[in-house]
Design a protein around this motif. Structure first.
Motif, PDB file in Angstrom:
ATOM      1  N   ASP A   1       0.822  -1.204   0.000  1.00  0.00           N
ATOM      2  CA  ASP A   1       0.000   0.000   0.000  1.00  0.00           C
ATOM      3  C   ASP A   1       0.861   1.260   0.000  1.00  0.00           C
ATOM      4  O   ASP A   1       0.607   2.210  -0.749  1.00  0.00           O
ATOM      5  N   PHE A   2       1.892   1.264   0.836  1.00  0.00           N
ATOM      6  CA  PHE A   2       2.713   2.462   0.986  1.00  0.00           C
ATOM      7  C   PHE A   2       3.449   2.814  -0.302  1.00  0.00           C
ATOM      8  O   PHE A   2       3.653   3.990  -0.618  1.00  0.00           O
ATOM      9  N   VAL A   3       3.841   1.781  -1.071  1.00  0.00           N
ATOM     10  CA  VAL A   3       4.627   2.051  -2.271  1.00  0.00           C
ATOM     11  C   VAL A   3       3.854   2.922  -3.260  1.00  0.00           C
ATOM     12  O   VAL A   3       4.446   3.735  -3.981  1.00  0.00           O
ATOM     13  N   LYS A   4       2.522   2.803  -3.285  1.00  0.00           N
ATOM     14  CA  LYS A   4       1.712   3.624  -4.190  1.00  0.00           C
ATOM     15  C   LYS A   4       1.778   5.101  -3.792  1.00  0.00           C
ATOM     16  O   LYS A   4       1.738   5.989  -4.648  1.00  0.00           O
ATOM     17  N   LEU A   5       1.864   5.359  -2.492  1.00  0.00           N
ATOM     18  CA  LEU A   5       1.967   6.730  -2.013  1.00  0.00           C
ATOM     19  C   LEU A   5       3.395   7.251  -2.128  1.00  0.00           C
ATOM     20  O   LEU A   5       3.618   8.435  -2.371  1.00  0.00           O
ATOM     21  N   PHE A   6       4.361   6.357  -1.977  1.00  0.00           N
ATOM     22  CA  PHE A   6       5.763   6.761  -2.075  1.00  0.00           C
ATOM     23  C   PHE A   6       6.067   7.353  -3.450  1.00  0.00           C
ATOM     24  O   PHE A   6       6.911   8.243  -3.574  1.00  0.00           O
ATOM     25  N   VAL A   7       5.370   6.878  -4.470  1.00  0.00           N
ATOM     26  CA  VAL A   7       5.569   7.428  -5.820  1.00  0.00           C
ATOM     27  C   VAL A   7       5.321   8.934  -5.831  1.00  0.00           C
ATOM     28  O   VAL A   7       5.962   9.679  -6.586  1.00  0.00           O
ATOM     29  N   LEU A   8       4.426   9.402  -4.972  1.00  0.00           N
ATOM     30  CA  LEU A   8       4.125  10.839  -4.907  1.00  0.00           C
ATOM     31  C   LEU A   8       5.345  11.666  -4.521  1.00  0.00           C
ATOM     32  O   LEU A   8       5.407  12.866  -4.814  1.00  0.00           O
ATOM     33  N   THR A   9       6.319  11.044  -3.879  1.00  0.00           N
ATOM     34  CA  THR A   9       7.506  11.779  -3.416  1.00  0.00           C
ATOM     35  C   THR A   9       8.582  11.883  -4.492  1.00  0.00           C
ATOM     36  O   THR A   9       9.585  12.573  -4.292  1.00  0.00           O
ATOM     37  N   LEU A  10       8.408  11.216  -5.614  1.00  0.00           N
ATOM     38  CA  LEU A  10       9.423  11.216  -6.681  1.00  0.00           C
ATOM     39  C   LEU A  10       9.250  12.451  -7.559  1.00  0.00           C
ATOM     40  O   LEU A  10       8.859  12.385  -8.723  1.00  0.00           O
ATOM     41  N   GLN A  11       9.579  13.588  -7.000  1.00  0.00           N
ATOM     42  CA  GLN A  11       9.274  14.860  -7.653  1.00  0.00           C
ATOM     43  C   GLN A  11      10.125  15.151  -8.880  1.00  0.00           C
ATOM     44  O   GLN A  11       9.860  16.101  -9.613  1.00  0.00           O
ATOM     45  N   GLY A  12      11.131  14.333  -9.117  1.00  0.00           N
ATOM     46  CA  GLY A  12      11.930  14.514 -10.327  1.00  0.00           C
ATOM     47  C   GLY A  12      11.174  14.130 -11.585  1.00  0.00           C
ATOM     48  O   GLY A  12      11.620  14.419 -12.697  1.00  0.00           O
ATOM     49  N   PHE A  13      10.017  13.477 -11.408  1.00  0.00           N
ATOM     50  CA  PHE A  13       9.212  13.048 -12.549  1.00  0.00           C
ATOM     51  C   PHE A  13       7.898  13.818 -12.603  1.00  0.00           C
ATOM     52  O   PHE A  13       7.295  14.124 -11.574  1.00  0.00           O
ATOM     53  N   GLU A  14       7.461  14.083 -13.814  1.00  0.00           N
ATOM     54  CA  GLU A  14       6.182  14.761 -14.008  1.00  0.00           C
ATOM     55  C   GLU A  14       5.022  13.774 -13.893  1.00  0.00           C
ATOM     56  O   GLU A  14       3.960  14.099 -13.377  1.00  0.00           O
ATOM     57  N   LYS A  15       5.229  12.551 -14.406  1.00  0.00           N
ATOM     58  CA  LYS A  15       4.174  11.553 -14.417  1.00  0.00           C
ATOM     59  C   LYS A  15       4.797  10.162 -14.419  1.00  0.00           C
ATOM     60  O   LYS A  15       5.812   9.932 -15.061  1.00  0.00           O
ATOM     61  N   CYS A  16       4.160   9.237 -13.690  1.00  0.00           N
ATOM     62  CA  CYS A  16       4.613   7.853 -13.635  1.00  0.00           C
ATOM     63  C   CYS A  16       3.437   6.933 -13.959  1.00  0.00           C
ATOM     64  O   CYS A  16       2.316   7.187 -13.528  1.00  0.00           O
ATOM     65  N   VAL A  17       3.707   5.881 -14.706  1.00  0.00           N
ATOM     66  CA  VAL A  17       2.740   4.799 -14.841  1.00  0.00           C
ATOM     67  C   VAL A  17       3.317   3.618 -14.079  1.00  0.00           C
ATOM     68  O   VAL A  17       4.359   3.075 -14.431  1.00  0.00           O
ATOM     69  N   MET A  18       2.634   3.260 -12.994  1.00  0.00           N
ATOM     70  CA  MET A  18       3.113   2.193 -12.124  1.00  0.00           C
ATOM     71  C   MET A  18       2.412   0.886 -12.463  1.00  0.00           C
ATOM     72  O   MET A  18       1.182   0.815 -12.486  1.00  0.00           O
ATOM     73  N   LEU A  19       3.212  -0.135 -12.729  1.00  0.00           N
ATOM     74  CA  LEU A  19       2.701  -1.452 -13.086  1.00  0.00           C
ATOM     75  C   LEU A  19       3.075  -2.458 -12.012  1.00  0.00           C
ATOM     76  O   LEU A  19       4.190  -2.421 -11.476  1.00  0.00           O
ATOM     77  N   SER A  20       2.160  -3.376 -11.716  1.00  0.00           N
ATOM     78  CA  SER A  20       2.501  -4.498 -10.847  1.00  0.00           C
ATOM     79  C   SER A  20       3.612  -5.294 -11.511  1.00  0.00           C
ATOM     80  O   SER A  20       3.664  -5.411 -12.741  1.00  0.00           O
ATOM     81  N   SER A  21       4.508  -5.866 -10.716  1.00  0.00           N
ATOM     82  CA  SER A  21       5.650  -6.589 -11.283  1.00  0.00           C
ATOM     83  C   SER A  21       5.242  -7.852 -12.025  1.00  0.00           C
ATOM     84  O   SER A  21       6.027  -8.400 -12.800  1.00  0.00           O
ATOM     85  N   ASN A  22       4.009  -8.326 -11.818  1.00  0.00           N
ATOM     86  CA  ASN A  22       3.585  -9.548 -12.515  1.00  0.00           C
ATOM     87  C   ASN A  22       2.780  -9.244 -13.780  1.00  0.00           C
ATOM     88  O   ASN A  22       1.940 -10.042 -14.189  1.00  0.00           O
ATOM     89  N   MET A  23       3.068  -8.098 -14.398  1.00  0.00           N
ATOM     90  CA  MET A  23       2.414  -7.755 -15.654  1.00  0.00           C
ATOM     91  C   MET A  23       3.393  -7.930 -16.813  1.00  0.00           C
ATOM     92  O   MET A  23       4.613  -7.939 -16.621  1.00  0.00           O
ATOM     93  N   LEU A  24       2.841  -8.069 -18.010  1.00  0.00           N
ATOM     94  CA  LEU A  24       3.640  -8.280 -19.217  1.00  0.00           C
ATOM     95  C   LEU A  24       3.128  -7.342 -20.302  1.00  0.00           C
ATOM     96  O   LEU A  24       1.934  -7.344 -20.627  1.00  0.00           O
ATOM     97  N   VAL A  25       4.019  -6.538 -20.861  1.00  0.00           N
ATOM     98  CA  VAL A  25       3.649  -5.596 -21.917  1.00  0.00           C
ATOM     99  C   VAL A  25       3.832  -6.277 -23.271  1.00  0.00           C
ATOM    100  O   VAL A  25       4.925  -6.771 -23.571  1.00  0.00           O
ATOM    101  N   VAL A  26       2.771  -6.312 -24.077  1.00  0.00           N
ATOM    102  CA  VAL A  26       2.839  -7.023 -25.358  1.00  0.00           C
ATOM    103  C   VAL A  26       2.849  -6.091 -26.563  1.00  0.00           C
ATOM    104  O   VAL A  26       3.056  -6.544 -27.690  1.00  0.00           O
ATOM    105  N   LYS A  27       2.635  -4.790 -26.350  1.00  0.00           N
ATOM    106  CA  LYS A  27       2.775  -3.823 -27.431  1.00  0.00           C
ATOM    107  C   LYS A  27       3.141  -2.471 -26.831  1.00  0.00           C
ATOM    108  O   LYS A  27       2.938  -2.235 -25.634  1.00  0.00           O
ATOM    109  N   ASN A  28       3.694  -1.610 -27.643  1.00  0.00           N
ATOM    110  CA  ASN A  28       4.109  -0.297 -27.162  1.00  0.00           C
ATOM    111  C   ASN A  28       2.901   0.476 -26.637  1.00  0.00           C
ATOM    112  O   ASN A  28       1.878   0.590 -27.319  1.00  0.00           O
ATOM    113  N   CYS A  29       3.047   0.994 -25.416  1.00  0.00           N
ATOM    114  CA  CYS A  29       1.939   1.710 -24.750  1.00  0.00           C
ATOM    115  C   CYS A  29       2.373   3.103 -24.305  1.00  0.00           C
ATOM    116  O   CYS A  29       1.832   3.648 -23.351  1.00  0.00           O
TER     117      CYS A  29
END
Length: 238
Positions: free
Chosen positions: A77-105
């Motif tokens: 749960d906390f890791v989702k909020l921790f992303v808010l502290t990464l101010q060096g980025f304008e936007k993040c897309v957070m994926l669960s580690s058990n996902m697989l990307v099959v085309k450019n997104c």
């Protein structure tokens, strides 16, 4: 042209057992030629060997700040909020580690939403994928609320908070979070599927080579991930 460094793909590794899946996700993103950088948030519990392996795939590695977890949340749960502290980025897309990307997104990171919408959830409500706009102000606000959560899971609180902040919020299309189905051959339906969610499917179960998605997962894992894991383990044990 948008800066390709300030919008990133992000995942998390909360235990050593998450590493093979996270690296396979990482190389699936590289396979579809993403133009964006890749980052991983790592729990302090993760071993030195695993961190070394992750550094071969990801551009950025951040250590989850346990001291900032003032609400006593579980790491997942906390890791989702921790992303808010990464101010060096304008936007993040957070994926669960058990996902697989099959085309450019990359369009997920290119698309502009209401700048007041800090979190973007998928249509089905499953937070295996989240778009997050970092903000320390939002982080501090939410941590205060979560200190009084009385056992309520973070997702429920985030959705409630979001509905009050941005009633007309946008959602992530379901093609970016397609649950794995034994009867489906996702790779033959690329117009309808971009990211597959292998939730509750562990690495040692991915041996069904007749299934195209699992075959792709295994190919990426065996060709790109296993050599890294073996090499790093050998170096660290010598």
């Amino acid at each position: 042209m948008k800066n390709t460094c300030n919008r990133v793909w992000l995942t998390s590794v909360l235990s050593d057992s998450d590493v093979p899946n996270a690296l396979t996700l990482c190389f699936s993103l590289r396979r579809v030629l993403t133009t964006r950088r890749l980052a991983v948030i790592v729990s302090p519990k993760v071993s030195r060997v695993s961190r070394a392996a992750l550094s071969y795939g990801f551009d950025f590695l951040f250590i989850l700040d346990d001291e900032g977890n003032t609400a006593g949340l579980e790491d997942e749960d906390f890791v989702k909020l921790f992303v808010l502290t990464l101010q060096g980025f304008e936007k993040c897309v957070m994926l669960s580690s058990n996902m697989l990307v099959v085309k450019n997104c990359d369009e997920l990171l290119n698309k502009e939403e209401n700048k007041q919408q800090t979190f973007v959830f998928p249509e089905n409500g499953d937070s295996s994928i989240l778009k997050i706009r970092p903000s320390l102000q939002v982080f501090n606000c939410l941590m205060k609320q979560l200190a009084k959560r009385n056992g309520t899971r973070v997702d429920a609180i985030l959705k409630r908070w979001l509905s009050k902040q941005t009633p007309q919020h946008t959602l992530i299309d379901e093609k970016y979070n397609q649950n794995f189905d034994d009867k489906a051959t996702f790779l033959g339906e690329e117009k309808n599927i971009a990211i597959v969610n292998l939730k509750n499917t562990t690495a040692h179960e991915l041996a069904f080579l007749g299934k195209r998605v699992l075959h792709l997962w295994k190919c990426i894992h065996d060709e790109s991930v296993l050599p890294i894991l073996n090499a790093v383990a050998k170096v660290c044990t010598n």
